[in-house]
Design an enzyme around this catalytic site. Structure first.
Site: not given
Length: 557
Positions: A285, A317, A339, A359, A393-394, A412
């Site tokens: 991205q 959060h 993040d 992530e 990848d989740a 998240d």
């Protein structure tokens, strides 16, 4: 194709003879600088290259429109359907040019090179520089997308009839054989263009430069084919005009390629303001980090969508993490959250001895660790020895994760309406998450905004229940206006800017949203406000929504 003579028998060949003058009218004898076989090969090679360029233009429009406006399924449908329709119109229009096929093909290719080569830059310019003008300009990028799809399709559709005329003038054969040869070259060229775009042009050159270079190749090949092979079919004036047109097109494309970095810089500042500190295109991205200078707020944008703002990230959060941590929480899994802000809240709870962060983008993890402002905001959580960042990848990672391995799972992830995120909000995904939860464990899911997209939010809830969970939804206010946090990036669409976040707490038994008595005291969340958030979400309920699955996604985008 209409011919003045009777068609040749299948399998036979004959030269095109008969009276005719210059200009390539049917019946005119062809005069080639090469042998017929070589000329025919060169025409088919031109078909191959032009087809590759045409498919690259299509993919460029689809990719850039999906990036700029979200919902890749809708953008792909619009581009492809409009373009195929326009190709049919282009074929009909080309019938009027068959009397001067060489000149017509040269003009079509020069125009296509200019339109296709500049389409990505023009679409990005309208999106970036007119997005805050309001009024009719809000729909400017979408209207321009349709216009470019229509123009590109018209020009691509005109190619085959003109090429059919030219190749028949070299060596006449039955129509079926000529069509088979042309379409074979066309389809193979489309294959090469389709593979070159994601594996060569996009990673090495980017969307804008890739489109410009494709246009230059298109102009060179089209011009060389006509001026080199069918030069005698052109009048002197036509030759001069075609040379001048191609020279102008190449000059425009070359100038744009030289200035593309400055253009991107200016467009980025128009989108994000003048305080862009970090801007990079990762394998996944575009990542932009703004602010944290001269008192300006820190903002993290992923593919143009505001993901983190230090003005209200703590509200998000804390609401995401703390209600899920009121039970057993020694082993925690964070899906997304590169993040480092969600795991920051996780580590505030005593008793956490392991936290895995899955992530997809390694560069986001690297930025969260190394950027001084972002790492300070996440309190250097990713450097804690209890935290284990994983780049994957989740969905794929959960398929190989051990069962009953975690007490808490925190999802998240981006908005479910973003097409790329849809599978991460599916019944199958939540089934995998349920498998890795230990008995008594809890899952909390970010479900997107509630007030502006209630159907998406309550589809998340119904999908979790279909996967075997009992759920308690809640919402919390937040998100400053002016930036899209959901699937639509349009900057001017402030009326629909998301002003809240929705969450769903899930477990095998009905979970009670509460704060851990022995846990840390959140700054923005109390037990009373959490109970009010549950009641506020319940008032927006959309009943009887079907769950979203991999093969039947239900999110609106």
């Amino acid at each position: 194709m209409i011919e003045p003579q009777a068609p040749a028998p299948p399998g036979s060949t004959q030269t095109w003879d008969g009276p005719g003058g210059a200009g390539g009218a049917p019946g005119a004898p062809v005069r080639l600088p090469v042998r017929q076989g070589t000329g025919r090969f060169l025409v088919l090679a031109g078909v191959f290259v032009c087809a590759a360029c045409g498919l690259v233009y299509e993919l460029e429009l689809v990719a850039l429109a999906s990036y700029l406006m979200g919902d890749s399924v809708t953008q792909a449908s619009v581009v492809l359907s409009v373009m195929v329709f326009a190709m049919g119109l282009g074929s009909l229009v080309a019938k009027r040019l068959r009397w001067q096929a060489a000149a017509g093909f040269g003009a079509v290719e020069a125009t296509l090179a200019l339109v296709g080569g500049c389409s990505a830059m023009a679409l990005y310019a309208v999106f970036a520089f007119t997005g805050d003008w309001g009024g009719a300009w809000v729909s400017g990028p979408r209207c321009l997308l349709v216009a470019f799809s229509l123009a590109t399709g018209l020009l691509i559709g005109a190619e085959i009839p003109l090429l059919m005329e030219l190749i028949q003038r070299i060596r006449r054969q039955d129509a079926g054989g000529a069509v088979a040869d042309l379409f074979a070259a066309d389809y193979v060229g489309a294959l090469v263009g389709g593979l070159a775009f994601p594996f060569l042009l996009l990673p090495l050159l980017g969307q804008l430069t890739g489109a410009l270079i494709t246009g230059a190749v298109n102009a060179v090949v089209g011009g060389a084919l006509v001026l080199g092979l069918f030069r005698q079919d052109l009048t002197r004036r036509a030759r001069r005009l075609l040379i001048a047109a191609n020279a102008c097109v190449l000059a425009v494309l070359a100038s744009a390629a030289v200035l593309v970095d400055d253009f991107e810089h200016a467009a980025r500042h128009a989108l994000y303001g003048s305080d862009v500190r970090v801007a990079l295109r990762t394998d996944v991205q575009e990542v932009v980090l703004t602010g944290d200078r001269d008192g300006r707020p820190l903002g993290l944008f992923l593919d143009g969508r505001l993901r983190v703002s230090d003005r209200d990230e703590r509200r998000y959060h804390e609401a995401l993490v703390h209600p899920a941590m009121s039970g057993p929480h020694g082993r925690v899994l964070v899906l997304g959250g590169g993040d480092g802000l969600a795991v920051r809240e996780v580590l505030r709870h005593p008793g956490v001895y392991r936290a895995d962060v899955v992530e997809h983008d390694a560069d986001v993890l690297r930025l969260a660790r190394r950027d001084p402002a972002l790492s300070a905001l996440n309190e250097h959580s990713l450097n804690d020895p209890r935290v284990h960042p994983i780049t994957a990848d989740a969905f794929d990672w959960l398929r190989g994760a051990p069962p009953a391995a975690y007490d808490v799972v925190v999802s998240d992830l981006p908005h479910p309406g973003i097409t790329a995120s849809t599978k991460l909000y599916s019944q199958e995904f939540y089934g995998l998450a349920r498998r890795v939860l230990a008995p008594g464990g809890r899952l909390v899911v970010h479900g997107g905004p509630v007030a502006s997209r209630p159907r998406d939010f309550w589809t998340v809830d119904s999908t979790l229940r279909a996967a075997g969970f009992r759920t308690t939804p809640y919402r919390t206010p937040g998100r400053r206006a002016g930036f899209a946090a959901g699937p639509d990036r349009t900057p001017a669409d402030t009326a629909r800017a998301h002003r809240d976040w929705g969450f769903v707490l899930a477990a095998r038994t009905v979970p009670e949203p509460r704060l851990a008595p022995a846990g840390p005291r959140p700054r923005t969340l109390t037990g009373a406000s959490l109970a009010a958030d549950v009641r506020a979400a319940a008032r927006t309920r959309v009943p009887d929504l079907p769950p979203s699955t991999l093969v039947h996604p239900r999110y609106g985008g």
